[in-house]
Design a protein around this motif. Structure first.
Motif, mmCIF file in Angstrom:
data_model
loop_
_atom_site.group_PDB
_atom_site.id
_atom_site.type_symbol
_atom_site.label_atom_id
_atom_site.label_comp_id
_atom_site.label_asym_id
_atom_site.label_seq_id
_atom_site.Cartn_x
_atom_site.Cartn_y
_atom_site.Cartn_z
ATOM 1 N N ILE A 180 0.848 -1.194 0.000
ATOM 2 C CA ILE A 180 0.000 0.000 0.000
ATOM 3 C C ILE A 180 0.882 1.243 0.000
ATOM 4 N N LYS A 181 0.665 2.102 -0.968
ATOM 5 C CA LYS A 181 1.460 3.324 -1.124
ATOM 6 C C LYS A 181 0.933 4.427 -0.215
ATOM 7 N N THR A 182 -0.386 4.658 -0.260
ATOM 8 C CA THR A 182 -1.006 5.672 0.602
ATOM 9 C C THR A 182 -2.371 5.177 1.051
ATOM 10 N N ALA A 183 -2.830 5.689 2.186
ATOM 11 C CA ALA A 183 -4.174 5.395 2.687
ATOM 12 C C ALA A 183 -4.686 6.627 3.405
ATOM 13 N N ASP A 184 -5.904 7.041 3.089
ATOM 14 C CA ASP A 184 -6.493 8.238 3.698
ATOM 15 C C ASP A 184 -7.969 8.005 3.971
ATOM 16 N N VAL A 185 -8.488 8.703 4.958
ATOM 17 C CA VAL A 185 -9.904 8.599 5.319
ATOM 18 C C VAL A 185 -10.727 9.468 4.379
ATOM 19 N N LEU A 186 -11.788 8.868 3.803
ATOM 20 C CA LEU A 186 -12.707 9.640 2.978
ATOM 21 C C LEU A 186 -13.889 10.154 3.784
ATOM 22 N N GLY A 187 -14.245 9.410 4.836
ATOM 23 C CA GLY A 187 -15.358 9.846 5.680
ATOM 24 C C GLY A 187 -16.339 8.718 5.910
ATOM 25 N N LYS A 188 -17.237 8.919 6.882
ATOM 26 C CA LYS A 188 -18.236 7.910 7.210
ATOM 27 C C LYS A 188 -19.358 7.929 6.171
#
Length: 323
Positions: free
Chosen positions: A248-256
């Protein structure tokens, strides 16, 4: 239906087309793409016989265009970027002129009426071409390409300069013509290709950099893949686990999105499929994975990557040669 083998063309010291090969199957709509100066128009002009090749073979329904040009050209209908219209003629006068020019043997009145009805210009058949809108002029240009009922239609930028409504109309017309004809469509409008074409050939600096079915074109692009995952679990811990997972290169929260799940945008490293490792990592933590979908590259992204990749390779060769 159309076979291109090792086609080459130079203008002085500049090699515009560098030994390209591709084919178009019967009943297929092929999108022919490339940036300005890529060799698109030169290739189309060679296929239609308007321009001779330095070397290579072009066959239309099995007929070599150099060995039997008259027979081969009878199977080709061509709409260049600027339609070859005579503005002082009425639509019907012009189509009769093209009918004679092509030496068409089909029943004249019936054939021309059928064409006018297919491209929806029968109502303006007696109007001067110069008084028609650009959209109608394009339709007249397509009509002249259809005279003689050729097996292959070649359209060079058929929707350039049209308004959105006219573009949709011409796209629908091309789709309809594709039921009975083999079509090569050259255009700069990428969504048009995505909406109309079965397969895409991308040319850059005289060389083919991709030749794929439209839905498979992403496979021609090396690079990372993006996924949106909906995961039930403590947000901070899930994010930490995702960022620490190999591949995995990047991981970010998009939201609930649901009451108990959080959506994450995950980007993999090049050529790595992280779906199985992701599933096992989450299952080991007891965090349900309730949704996983790919974020597809747009055709524009793919095109830029393909052309950019060629430029990067060329820059490497230049640096290597300079050492």
């Amino acid at each position: 239906m159309v076979e291109i083998t090792e086609l080459k063309k130079s203008y002085g010291d500049k090699q515009a087309v560098k030994g390209i090969s591709f084919s178009v199957a019967e009943g297929e709509i092929l999108g022919f793409l490339g940036p300005n100066g890529a060799g698109k128009s030169t290739t189309l002009n060679m296929i239609t016989g308007y321009l001779s090749a330095d070397s290579g073979v072009i066959k239309i329904d099995g007929t070599d265009i150099l060995q039997d040009p008259i027979k081969a050209k009878k199977d080709i209908g061509f709409l260049p970027e600027i339609p070859p219209l005579y503005l002082e003629m009425t639509v019907l006068e012009y189509l009769n002129f093209v009918y004679d020019l092509k030496g068409c043997k089909l029943p004249r009145k019936q054939h021309l009426k059928e064409i006018c009805e297919v491209v929806k210009i029968w109502d303006v058949r007696n109007r001067l071409t110069k008084n028609l809108s650009k959209g109608y002029r394009q339709r007249v240009g397509i009509a002249q390409a259809l005279i003689g009922n050729p097996k292959v239609l070649i359209f060079d930028e058929p929707t350039i300069g049209l308004d959105p409504r006219q573009i949709i109309e011409i796209r629908n017309l091309i789709r309809m013509l594709g039921r009975e004809h083999t079509i090569i469509l050259s255009t700069h409008i990428l969504p048009e290709v995505q909406a109309v074409c079965d397969r895409i050939v991308v040319i850059n600096k005289g060389e083919i950099v991709a030749n794929e079915k439209t839905e498979d074109l992403i496979n021609a692009v090396d690079g990372s893949r993006k996924l949106v995952a909906k995961i039930v679990g403590p947000e901070d811990e899930v994010l930490k686990t995702l960022r620490g997972l190999g591949g995995i290169k990047t991981a970010d929260v998009l939201g609930k999105r649901d009451t108990d799940s959080v959506s994450y945008l995950i980007e993999s490293q090049e050529r790595i499929d992280i779906r199985k490792p992701l599933f096992y990592a989450l299952a080991g933590k007891g965090w349900p994975l309730i949704g996983l979908e790919g974020v597809e590259l747009s055709l524009e992204d793919i095109f830029i990557r393909l052309v950019g990749k060629e430029k990067e390779n060329e820059d490497k060769k230049t640096k290597k040669g300079g050492k």
